[in-house]
Scaffold this motif. Structure first.
Motif, PDB file in Angstrom:
ATOM      1  N   ALA A 120      44.515 -65.192 -39.674  1.00 28.33           N
ATOM      2  CA  ALA A 120      44.845 -65.493 -41.068  1.00 28.33           C
ATOM      3  C   ALA A 120      46.135 -64.775 -41.426  1.00 28.33           C
ATOM      4  O   ALA A 120      46.332 -63.606 -41.083  1.00 28.33           O
ATOM      5  N   TYR A 121      47.020 -65.485 -42.108  1.00 29.20           N
ATOM      6  CA  TYR A 121      48.320 -64.986 -42.541  1.00 29.20           C
ATOM      7  C   TYR A 121      48.321 -65.033 -44.060  1.00 29.20           C
ATOM      8  O   TYR A 121      48.237 -66.112 -44.650  1.00 29.20           O
ATOM      9  N   LEU A 122      48.376 -63.855 -44.699  1.00 28.12           N
ATOM     10  CA  LEU A 122      48.279 -63.777 -46.152  1.00 28.12           C
ATOM     11  C   LEU A 122      49.553 -63.218 -46.762  1.00 28.12           C
ATOM     12  O   LEU A 122      50.189 -62.326 -46.190  1.00 28.12           O
ATOM     13  N   THR A 123      49.884 -63.740 -47.938  1.00 30.92           N
ATOM     14  CA  THR A 123      51.037 -63.258 -48.683  1.00 30.92           C
ATOM     15  C   THR A 123      50.607 -62.924 -50.104  1.00 30.92           C
ATOM     16  O   THR A 123      49.530 -63.315 -50.551  1.00 30.92           O
ATOM     17  N   HIS A 124      51.481 -62.219 -50.796  1.00 33.22           N
ATOM     18  CA  HIS A 124      51.244 -61.841 -52.188  1.00 33.22           C
ATOM     19  C   HIS A 124      52.570 -61.980 -52.922  1.00 33.22           C
ATOM     20  O   HIS A 124      53.612 -61.557 -52.404  1.00 33.22           O
ATOM     21  N   HIS A 125      52.525 -62.529 -54.116  1.00 27.10           N
ATOM     22  CA  HIS A 125      53.768 -62.774 -54.863  1.00 27.10           C
ATOM     23  C   HIS A 125      54.575 -61.498 -55.121  1.00 27.10           C
ATOM     24  O   HIS A 125      55.779 -61.553 -55.274  1.00 27.10           O
ATOM     25  N   GLY A 126      53.935 -60.355 -55.140  1.00 25.14           N
ATOM     26  CA  GLY A 126      54.632 -59.101 -55.412  1.00 25.14           C
ATOM     27  C   GLY A 126      55.094 -58.349 -54.173  1.00 25.14           C
ATOM     28  O   GLY A 126      55.722 -57.298 -54.292  1.00 25.14           O
ATOM     29  N   LEU A 127      54.803 -58.865 -52.997  1.00 31.26           N
ATOM     30  CA  LEU A 127      55.143 -58.156 -51.756  1.00 31.26           C
ATOM     31  C   LEU A 127      56.050 -58.995 -50.870  1.00 31.26           C
ATOM     32  O   LEU A 127      55.915 -60.205 -50.823  1.00 31.26           O
ATOM     33  N   ASN A 128      56.918 -58.311 -50.144  1.00 36.83           N
ATOM     34  CA  ASN A 128      57.761 -58.991 -49.160  1.00 36.83           C
ATOM     35  C   ASN A 128      57.198 -58.851 -47.754  1.00 36.83           C
ATOM     36  O   ASN A 128      57.844 -59.238 -46.791  1.00 36.83           O
ATOM     37  N   MET A 129      56.014 -58.261 -47.630  1.00 34.93           N
ATOM     38  CA  MET A 129      55.421 -58.037 -46.317  1.00 34.93           C
ATOM     39  C   MET A 129      54.064 -58.744 -46.230  1.00 34.93           C
ATOM     40  O   MET A 129      53.127 -58.377 -46.926  1.00 34.93           O
ATOM     41  N   GLU A 188      46.270 -67.218 -48.789  1.00 38.12           N
ATOM     42  CA  GLU A 188      46.249 -67.470 -47.345  1.00 38.12           C
ATOM     43  C   GLU A 188      47.219 -68.616 -47.066  1.00 38.12           C
ATOM     44  O   GLU A 188      46.988 -69.747 -47.470  1.00 38.12           O
ATOM     45  N   LYS A 189      48.318 -68.296 -46.379  1.00 44.81           N
ATOM     46  CA  LYS A 189      49.344 -69.302 -46.089  1.00 44.81           C
ATOM     47  C   LYS A 189      49.028 -70.091 -44.826  1.00 44.81           C
ATOM     48  O   LYS A 189      49.295 -71.279 -44.766  1.00 44.81           O
ATOM     49  N   TRP A 190      48.510 -69.409 -43.809  1.00 49.30           N
ATOM     50  CA  TRP A 190      48.136 -70.065 -42.559  1.00 49.30           C
ATOM     51  C   TRP A 190      46.843 -69.449 -42.068  1.00 49.30           C
ATOM     52  O   TRP A 190      46.603 -68.255 -42.249  1.00 49.30           O
ATOM     53  N   SER A 191      46.050 -70.265 -41.435  1.00 50.78           N
ATOM     54  CA  SER A 191      44.858 -69.726 -40.793  1.00 50.78           C
ATOM     55  C   SER A 191      44.479 -70.647 -39.639  1.00 50.78           C
ATOM     56  O   SER A 191      44.830 -71.827 -39.621  1.00 50.78           O
ATOM     57  N   ALA A 192      43.791 -70.078 -38.700  1.00 46.11           N
ATOM     58  CA  ALA A 192      43.276 -70.807 -37.544  1.00 46.11           C
ATOM     59  C   ALA A 192      42.079 -70.008 -37.050  1.00 46.11           C
ATOM     60  O   ALA A 192      41.732 -68.973 -37.634  1.00 46.11           O
ATOM     61  N   ASP A 193      41.469 -70.442 -35.988  1.00 46.25           N
ATOM     62  CA  ASP A 193      40.335 -69.718 -35.431  1.00 46.25           C
ATOM     63  C   ASP A 193      40.775 -68.307 -35.038  1.00 46.25           C
ATOM     64  O   ASP A 193      41.605 -68.132 -34.149  1.00 46.25           O
ATOM     65  N   SER A 249      40.133 -61.662 -45.148  1.00 49.50           N
ATOM     66  CA  SER A 249      40.957 -62.600 -45.903  1.00 49.50           C
ATOM     67  C   SER A 249      40.352 -62.869 -47.280  1.00 49.50           C
ATOM     68  O   SER A 249      41.037 -62.811 -48.301  1.00 49.50           O
ATOM     69  N   ARG A 250      39.074 -63.140 -47.320  1.00 48.43           N
ATOM     70  CA  ARG A 250      38.375 -63.417 -48.580  1.00 48.43           C
ATOM     71  C   ARG A 250      38.451 -62.210 -49.523  1.00 48.43           C
ATOM     72  O   ARG A 250      38.659 -62.344 -50.725  1.00 48.43           O
ATOM     73  N   PHE A 251      38.299 -60.993 -48.977  1.00 45.86           N
ATOM     74  CA  PHE A 251      38.355 -59.772 -49.779  1.00 45.86           C
ATOM     75  C   PHE A 251      39.715 -59.645 -50.474  1.00 45.86           C
ATOM     76  O   PHE A 251      39.784 -59.376 -51.678  1.00 45.86           O
ATOM     77  N   LEU A 252      40.789 -59.858 -49.730  1.00 47.74           N
ATOM     78  CA  LEU A 252      42.125 -59.747 -50.326  1.00 47.74           C
ATOM     79  C   LEU A 252      42.398 -60.878 -51.312  1.00 47.74           C
ATOM     80  O   LEU A 252      43.039 -60.663 -52.347  1.00 47.74           O
ATOM     81  N   LYS A 253      41.934 -62.075 -51.021  1.00 48.89           N
ATOM     82  CA  LYS A 253      42.139 -63.199 -51.942  1.00 48.89           C
ATOM     83  C   LYS A 253      41.353 -62.984 -53.230  1.00 48.89           C
ATOM     84  O   LYS A 253      41.867 -63.222 -54.320  1.00 48.89           O
TER      85      LYS A 253
END
Length: 141
Positions: free
Chosen positions: A38-47, A30-35, A19-23
């Motif tokens: 991690a759920y990550l999004t990017h403004h240029g991607l729909n996936m 990172e939109k959501w995370s828990a133990d 997660s840290r690498f992509l951020k």
């Protein structure tokens, strides 16, 4: 069948490291995370990209202890050389230097701390005539 959306879920040992690498290097949020999640999004991607920790009970037993292997996450960019130099300057190890394949794919690869291969791609006119017949001047994806 109608598909409404999609996501890519990768099982890794250290969710926070991926997660840290992509951020840090690819401007993901990172939109959501828990133990172990991690759920990550990017403004240029729909996936979205999802990281799950290997060994967690939420994973099916048959793959619970598996880790990502043999998967390449590809990002198409406009200025491949600029991204190459930026990542090098940020201290990211380039695991596959820039190359051009005969079908018109220029690319290089980096690898995140969990072994997730990230490939940056720029489409160009194919160098091999067998691939230029169907080339429309745009990317194949």
């Amino acid at each position: 069948m109608e598909i409404n959306s999609t996501a890519l879920s990768l099982t890794v040992t250290d969710v926070e490291a991926s997660s840290r690498f992509l951020k840090t290097h690819f401007k993901f949020q990172e939109k959501w995370s828990a133990d172990g999640f991690a759920y990550l999004t990017h403004h240029g991607l729909n996936m979205p990209l999802i990281f799950l920790e290997s060994g967690k009970d939420v994973l099916p037993e048959a793959i619970r202890n598996d880790k990502v292997s043999g998967v390449i996450v590809a990002f198409v960019v406009d200025e491949l050389e600029v991204e190459y130099e930026r990542l090098k300057n940020e201290g990211v190890t380039i695991t596959e230097p820039i190359r051009e394949d005969p079908w018109g794919e220029r690319l290089f690869q980096v690898t995140d701390p969990n072994g997730v291969v990230i490939q940056l791609v720029q489409w160009v006119i194919p160098s091999d005539s067998q691939f230029t017949e169907n080339h429309s001047g745009s990317q194949p994806w």
